[in-house]
Design a protein around this motif. Structure first.
Motif, PDB file in Angstrom:
ATOM      1  N   UNK A  55       0.931  -0.947   0.087  1.00 48.00           N
ATOM      2  CA  UNK A  55       0.330   0.269  -0.387  1.00 48.00           C
ATOM      3  C   UNK A  55       0.966   1.485   0.089  1.00 48.00           C
ATOM      4  N   UNK A  56       0.696   2.363  -1.208  1.00 46.69           N
ATOM      5  CA  UNK A  56       1.034   3.875  -1.155  1.00 46.69           C
ATOM      6  C   UNK A  56       0.302   4.171  -0.925  1.00 46.69           C
ATOM      7  N   UNK A  57       0.171   5.512   0.539  1.00 50.49           N
ATOM      8  CA  UNK A  57      -1.206   6.134  -0.357  1.00 50.49           C
ATOM      9  C   UNK A  57      -0.712   7.742  -1.143  1.00 50.49           C
ATOM     10  N   UNK A 128     -10.259  -0.897   5.493  1.00 52.96           N
ATOM     11  CA  UNK A 128     -10.802   0.126   6.717  1.00 52.96           C
ATOM     12  C   UNK A 128      -9.222   0.929   6.467  1.00 52.96           C
ATOM     13  N   UNK A 129      -8.688  -0.339   7.520  1.00 49.03           N
ATOM     14  CA  UNK A 129      -7.323   0.598   8.378  1.00 49.03           C
ATOM     15  C   UNK A 129      -6.277   0.818   7.150  1.00 49.03           C
ATOM     16  N   UNK A 130      -6.196   0.312   5.590  1.00 47.59           N
ATOM     17  CA  UNK A 130      -5.479   1.594   5.117  1.00 47.59           C
ATOM     18  C   UNK A 130      -6.207   2.891   4.066  1.00 47.59           C
ATOM     19  N   UNK A 131      -6.857   2.738   4.488  1.00 49.27           N
ATOM     20  CA  UNK A 131      -8.064   3.565   3.960  1.00 49.27           C
ATOM     21  C   UNK A 131      -8.156   5.239   5.363  1.00 49.27           C
ATOM     22  N   UNK A 132      -8.107   5.380   5.931  1.00 48.21           N
ATOM     23  CA  UNK A 132      -7.535   5.800   7.461  1.00 48.21           C
ATOM     24  C   UNK A 132      -5.647   6.395   7.333  1.00 48.21           C
ATOM     25  N   UNK A 133      -5.803   5.239   6.999  1.00 48.99           N
ATOM     26  CA  UNK A 133      -4.096   5.766   6.692  1.00 48.99           C
ATOM     27  C   UNK A 133      -3.579   5.836   5.387  1.00 48.99           C
ATOM     28  N   UNK A 134      -4.393   6.200   4.180  1.00 50.41           N
ATOM     29  CA  UNK A 134      -4.045   7.404   2.883  1.00 50.41           C
ATOM     30  C   UNK A 134      -4.530   8.381   3.495  1.00 50.41           C
ATOM     31  N   UNK A 135      -5.706   8.827   3.819  1.00 48.65           N
ATOM     32  CA  UNK A 135      -6.606   9.647   4.661  1.00 48.65           C
ATOM     33  C   UNK A 135      -5.798  10.578   5.568  1.00 48.65           C
ATOM     34  N   UNK A 136      -4.715   9.976   6.664  1.00 49.84           N
ATOM     35  CA  UNK A 136      -4.118  11.074   7.046  1.00 49.84           C
ATOM     36  C   UNK A 136      -2.065  11.462   6.531  1.00 49.84           C
ATOM     37  N   UNK A 137      -2.118  10.634   5.605  1.00 45.62           N
ATOM     38  CA  UNK A 137      -0.893  10.726   5.031  1.00 45.62           C
ATOM     39  C   UNK A 137      -1.045  10.573   3.218  1.00 45.62           C
ATOM     40  N   UNK A 138      -1.659  11.514   2.977  1.00 46.12           N
ATOM     41  CA  UNK A 138      -1.919  11.366   1.368  1.00 46.12           C
ATOM     42  C   UNK A 138      -0.993  11.839   0.350  1.00 46.12           C
ATOM     43  N   UNK A 232      -3.635   2.368  10.797  1.00 42.56           N
ATOM     44  CA  UNK A 232      -4.610   1.489   9.844  1.00 42.56           C
ATOM     45  C   UNK A 232      -5.132   1.000  11.092  1.00 42.56           C
ATOM     46  N   UNK A 233      -3.688   0.634  12.026  1.00 45.02           N
ATOM     47  CA  UNK A 233      -4.142  -0.167  13.073  1.00 45.02           C
ATOM     48  C   UNK A 233      -5.930   0.445  13.778  1.00 45.02           C
ATOM     49  N   UNK A 234      -5.618   1.049  13.891  1.00 46.85           N
ATOM     50  CA  UNK A 234      -6.859   1.882  14.400  1.00 46.85           C
ATOM     51  C   UNK A 234      -7.754   1.715  13.157  1.00 46.85           C
ATOM     52  N   UNK A 235      -7.924   1.911  13.086  1.00 45.82           N
ATOM     53  CA  UNK A 235      -8.883   1.981  11.738  1.00 45.82           C
ATOM     54  C   UNK A 235      -9.540   0.901  11.383  1.00 45.82           C
ATOM     55  N   UNK A 236      -8.288  -0.667  11.161  1.00 48.05           N
ATOM     56  CA  UNK A 236      -9.328  -1.710  11.498  1.00 48.05           C
ATOM     57  C   UNK A 236     -10.150  -2.042  12.221  1.00 48.05           C
ATOM     58  N   UNK A 237      -9.107  -1.625  13.677  1.00 44.65           N
ATOM     59  CA  UNK A 237     -10.251  -2.012  14.802  1.00 44.65           C
ATOM     60  C   UNK A 237     -11.849  -1.747  15.037  1.00 44.65           C
ATOM     61  N   UNK A 238     -11.633  -0.459  14.646  1.00 45.71           N
ATOM     62  CA  UNK A 238     -13.046   0.375  15.558  1.00 45.71           C
ATOM     63  C   UNK A 238     -13.536   0.187  13.775  1.00 45.71           C
ATOM     64  N   UNK A 239     -13.068  -0.810  12.958  1.00 42.93           N
ATOM     65  CA  UNK A 239     -14.428  -1.410  11.817  1.00 42.93           C
ATOM     66  C   UNK A 239     -15.030  -2.357  12.210  1.00 42.93           C
ATOM     67  N   UNK A 240     -14.191  -3.306  12.848  1.00 41.98           N
ATOM     68  CA  UNK A 240     -14.152  -4.673  13.653  1.00 41.98           C
ATOM     69  C   UNK A 240     -15.703  -4.252  14.894  1.00 41.98           C
TER      70      UNK A 240
END
Length: 273
Positions: A55-57, A128-138, A232-240
């Motif tokens: 994954x490359x933001x 979901x974790x990937x997208x949150x990471x991309x959103x914060x580090x575009x 990414x970890x936080x995004x995955x956890x909240x999604x689950x």
């Protein structure tokens, strides 16, 4: 002396010593196999795998730099990399830690959901974790790899039921017999799950282990500084945590009530491994 009347229940059988659900075992074998193949590749081929499947933001920031334009795959890679990055790991330590937590939290989820819902839930949490990471580090050109976000999603989903008295880890609170055979019928609310100190301890240990081993050790292969993908970890956890109920609808018992309130037997098809 009269023989006791049969009660219609099947005889008790001891659970097998090695009781990993099929979907979890298949996923574990796949990620280990991919890492073995990666380890056997030469440096140039390994770099190509990273470019195509990590994954490359920066992919999602149009015109950000020449690096984004040089990344292979185009639109198709924009779609598949939020899934394929979960199959790559930065080293054996990274893979082993993720594998242990996959076994611990993937097993109760897989036994409860069955294969199809398990895989869909797992990859949605990873995305979901990937997208949150991309959103914060575009504009980041640091590749992200690892199943940590997807496994964090399993933790978020498992937090809704594993610590209940009849859940697999209920015995940790001294309130239940625990074990996968307990087959919990209930699920906790989101607020209750987040207020359970055992859930918070497990999440803290998970984050600490990822900080120790690093979530993006492969990024050093491209000559950049590695970073831990906390978001990414936080995004995955909240999604689950949030979507667990969509994958776990209440079932109805013969007495007419919803099966997951804790009484009666399930009606309909049981989840299979």
């Amino acid at each position: 002396m009269a023989e006791p009347l049969p009660d219609g229940r099947p005889p008790y059988r001891e659970p097998p010593a090695f009781n990993v659900p099929g979907p979890v075992l298949a996923l574990l074998l796949l990620v280990v196999g991919i890492h073995l193949v990666m380890s056997a590749l030469d440096w140039a081929m390994r770099e190509q795998v990273i470019l195509w499947f990590a994954l490359f933001p920066i992919r999602y920031t149009e015109g950000a730099s020449a690096i984004a334009d040089a990344l292979p795959g185009g639109l198709a890679a924009d779609i598949w990399t939020p899934v394929t990055y979960t199959f790559l790991h930065g080293g054996w330590e990274h893979l082993i830690v993720n594998s242990v937590w996959l076994l611990a939290f993937g097993s109760p989820i897989a036994q409860r959901f069955g294969a199809t819902r398990f895989f869909l839930f797992y990859f949605l949490c990873g995305a979901a974790g990937a997208f949150l990471h991309v959103l914060l580090y575009p504009g980041s050109d640091i590749p992200v790899v690892g199943a940590s976000a997807a496994i964090s999603g399993l933790m978020g989903g498992a937090a809704r039921f594993v610590f209940l008295a009849d859940g697999p880890l209920g015995a940790l609170g001294g309130r239940g017999r625990g074990g996968f055979a307990a087959a919990p019928r209930r699920r906790a609310s989101i607020a209750a799950a987040l207020s359970d100190r055992r859930t918070l301890i497990f999440v803290g240990v998970w984050i600490g282990l990822n900080f120790l081993f690093g979530a993006t050790a492969l990024s050093g292969a491209l000559g950049v500084t590695a970073q831990v993908a906390w978001e990414a970890h936080l995004g995955g956890f909240l999604m689950g945590l949030l979507i667990f109920g969509l994958f776990d609808p209440p079932r109805w018992s013969p007495s007419g009530g919803p099966g997951n309130v804790g009484y009666g037997e399930w009606l309909g098809e049981e989840p299979h491994e």
